[in-house]
Design a protein around this motif. Structure first.
Motif, PDB file in Angstrom:
ATOM      1  N   LEU A   1       2.273  10.319  15.442  1.00  0.00           N
ATOM      2  CA  LEU A   1       3.113  11.519  15.411  1.00  0.00           C
ATOM      3  C   LEU A   1       2.708  12.445  14.262  1.00  0.00           C
ATOM      4  O   LEU A   1       2.636  13.663  14.425  1.00  0.00           O
ATOM      5  CB  LEU A   1       4.589  11.125  15.276  1.00  0.00           C
ATOM      6  CG  LEU A   1       5.223  10.545  16.536  1.00  0.00           C
ATOM      7  CD1 LEU A   1       6.590   9.948  16.219  1.00  0.00           C
ATOM      8  CD2 LEU A   1       5.348  11.612  17.621  1.00  0.00           C
ATOM      9  N   SER A   2       2.426  11.839  13.111  1.00  0.00           N
ATOM     10  CA  SER A   2       2.033  12.656  11.959  1.00  0.00           C
ATOM     11  C   SER A   2       0.751  13.419  12.246  1.00  0.00           C
ATOM     12  O   SER A   2       0.609  14.590  11.865  1.00  0.00           O
ATOM     13  CB  SER A   2       1.848  11.775  10.718  1.00  0.00           C
ATOM     14  OG  SER A   2       3.070  11.178  10.361  1.00  0.00           O
TER      15      SER A   2
ATOM     16  N   GLY B   1       2.046  21.365  14.389  1.00  0.00           N
ATOM     17  CA  GLY B   1       3.360  21.750  13.889  1.00  0.00           C
ATOM     18  C   GLY B   1       4.468  21.343  14.848  1.00  0.00           C
ATOM     19  O   GLY B   1       4.265  20.501  15.733  1.00  0.00           O
TER      20      GLY B   1
ATOM     21  N   VAL C   1       1.539  16.326  14.617  1.00  0.00           N
ATOM     22  CA  VAL C   1       2.271  17.400  13.929  1.00  0.00           C
ATOM     23  C   VAL C   1       1.368  18.120  12.929  1.00  0.00           C
ATOM     24  O   VAL C   1       1.451  19.339  12.765  1.00  0.00           O
ATOM     25  CB  VAL C   1       3.542  16.846  13.248  1.00  0.00           C
ATOM     26  CG1 VAL C   1       4.182  17.892  12.340  1.00  0.00           C
ATOM     27  CG2 VAL C   1       4.562  16.396  14.295  1.00  0.00           C
TER      28      VAL C   1
ATOM     29  N   GLU D   1       4.400   6.267  13.978  1.00  0.00           N
ATOM     30  CA  GLU D   1       4.580   7.343  12.998  1.00  0.00           C
ATOM     31  C   GLU D   1       3.248   7.986  12.615  1.00  0.00           C
ATOM     32  O   GLU D   1       3.163   9.188  12.389  1.00  0.00           O
ATOM     33  CB  GLU D   1       5.287   6.796  11.753  1.00  0.00           C
ATOM     34  CG  GLU D   1       6.720   6.406  12.062  1.00  0.00           C
ATOM     35  CD  GLU D   1       7.498   5.929  10.837  1.00  0.00           C
ATOM     36  OE1 GLU D   1       6.940   5.946   9.713  1.00  0.00           O
ATOM     37  OE2 GLU D   1       8.667   5.545  11.004  1.00  0.00           O
TER      38      GLU D   1
END
Lengths: 299, 299
Positions: free
Chosen positions: B223-224, B231, B227, B220
């Motif tokens: 992934l954060s 985005g 992003v 996570e």
């Protein structure tokens, strides 16, 4: 006790049906008029036809921050960690919903009587109103689960004994609702049809249904017909935006695998002229933290 | 046999790591140039920077009808009902994926060598190419399940022995990809970082991973970060539109509760100069219907 007398003569038939059913709504959608409140005639007509209305900026960002802080205090309060009003995600400890928020912090109670909220609600429902349910939904990032399609009224009628369609929800976004993080989907126009569902209501159904619903689920054929008529509207908006929707609007949401959590406050307002009776298709009513049984008109 | 020599000196470390890792990509993204094919310099730059490119109308609606008919014949062919190339949804008999479509009907083989496809693929990969994998993904209405975030290259490297990032996928829409029916989500720019994953590869992992992946899942935190930098792009388009994306682009999709199924064809092209070797993090390579082990340059 099942409200069989009313069910037979006045209620909408649902649960334990031989086959799913679709019957026209009997009640009006908008009970008030333009003179009664903030919505103009066009907005009232949109609500009547679509079954929902988006309000781009109901509250400003400072107030959103205060609401988020209050919610965070509730979720992290050790005194509430075993409270049944805090519902957790299937297969995880993450909080999915907090019920009865208006009793857990005054800021949530005050929001329900804020003229921006209460004025609009009274105008639609055409009467004094009270809170049937309040909750915060937190769809956590990465593992927020879907909510399948449902009409809230189907459950409130079957399990809470709400007699008629004279209630509505207002959902207020605490975080951005994007196209990709499991935002609310509504089928426009679906509020004009009651979809009866198969499957008998199990005892204590609410414990499971708050995590992943098993009964009160419309059939695929019925959903396809509603979508063929009305399409699907995905409701996006910034924090502080809101959507008001009719108690019988068919809605649902996808899961959320993005890192962005999606949190919303839900307030369910019922007309004081539509107080709950015995459930129409359940042995006992759901607990009062999920469905109020006392009419206390909001002022 | 695990390719430990290559793994130690040249491979990207993944699986059975103590902690997830993020390392910069070593290879170029675009290996050809404007003179080599249909994409102009702007499009090549977009692909280089974003890791993907949308083509609004790759094929016309008549051809889409023919592709859909061919797929329908395969899915309903009694002779194929027990074929392991047909993968079913968890908890249902609905077909989720069909592998090796280019061997199941000539129309799918011909599409791979269509100049609109092959010209673009050769231009990006800067060489002759062959098919590493083909499949059709059918996300049925009402109960299509999510695909969590993943880099295809992570799996192809770990389980198939693909040495470097010189491969790409082209996804061709057979149905409309809408904001609400579980369309492809890509993290722009994520193809420039390799995310190593924890968890050892179980034997015969492919049987489960095609239904719901358990290892090869990025953390996570990683992934954060991706992003936060890039985005999330939700790729929508009509039937006949396509998206080409780099083998290391981080992507996923939400479930699909709408009545609208979402079907796509996937072709994975690998450079002939990037032929698979022994797996980098698995005991044995996956079956050839999932990952080809013979280089047959497309002409």
């Amino acid at each position: 006790m099942v409200n069989s007398a009313v069910s037979e003569f006045e209620g909408y038939a649902t649960r334990a049906l031989d086959a799913p059913s679709m019957v026209p709504r009997r009640e009006p959608v908008v009970f008030g008029c333009e003179a009664d409140g903030p919505f103009d005639a066009d907005q009232l007509q949109t609500y009547e036809q679509q079954g929902f209305l988006v309000i781009d900026e109901l509250v400003d960002s400072d107030f959103i921050d205060a609401l988020r802080d209050a919610l965070s205090r509730i979720v992290n309060d050790p005194a509430l960690s075993d409270d049944e009003r805090l519902v957790r995600e299937p297969g995880s400890d993450a909080v999915r919903s907090v019920f009865e928020i208006h009793r857990l912090d005054p800021i949530f109670a005050n929001l329900a009587t804020d003229p921006r909220v209460l004025g609009r609600v009274r105008q639609i429902l055409g009467s004094e109103v009270y809170l049937h349910q309040t909750r915060a939904n937190l769809k956590p990032g990465f593992r927020g689960k879907e909510f399948f399609w449902h009409s809230d009224f189907e459950t409130w009628h079957a399990e809470d004994g709400m007699p008629t369609m004279r209630a509505l929800s207002i959902s207020i976004s605490l975080t951005a609702n994007e196209v990709h993080n499991g935002s609310l989907m509504i089928i426009p126009g679906s509020h004009r049809t009651f979809v009866g569902c198969c499957g008998e209501t199990p005892s204590d159904h609410y414990r499971d249904s708050l995590r992943a619903q098993q009964v009160g689920i419309p059939g695929e054929m019925e959903l396809s017909r509603l979508v063929a008529d009305g399409g699907i509207e995905l409701i996006t908006g910034q924090a502080g935006s809101a959507v008001m929707f009719d108690c019988n609007a068919m809605h649902g949401s996808s899961g959320n695998i993005t890192p962005y959590s999606r949190s919303n406050l839900f307030y369910v307002f019922n007309s004081v002229e539509n107080a709950v009776t015995e459930p129409f298709a359940a042995e006992v009513p759901r607990p009062t933290f999920i469905a109020a049984r006392q009419v206390e008109a909001l002022r």
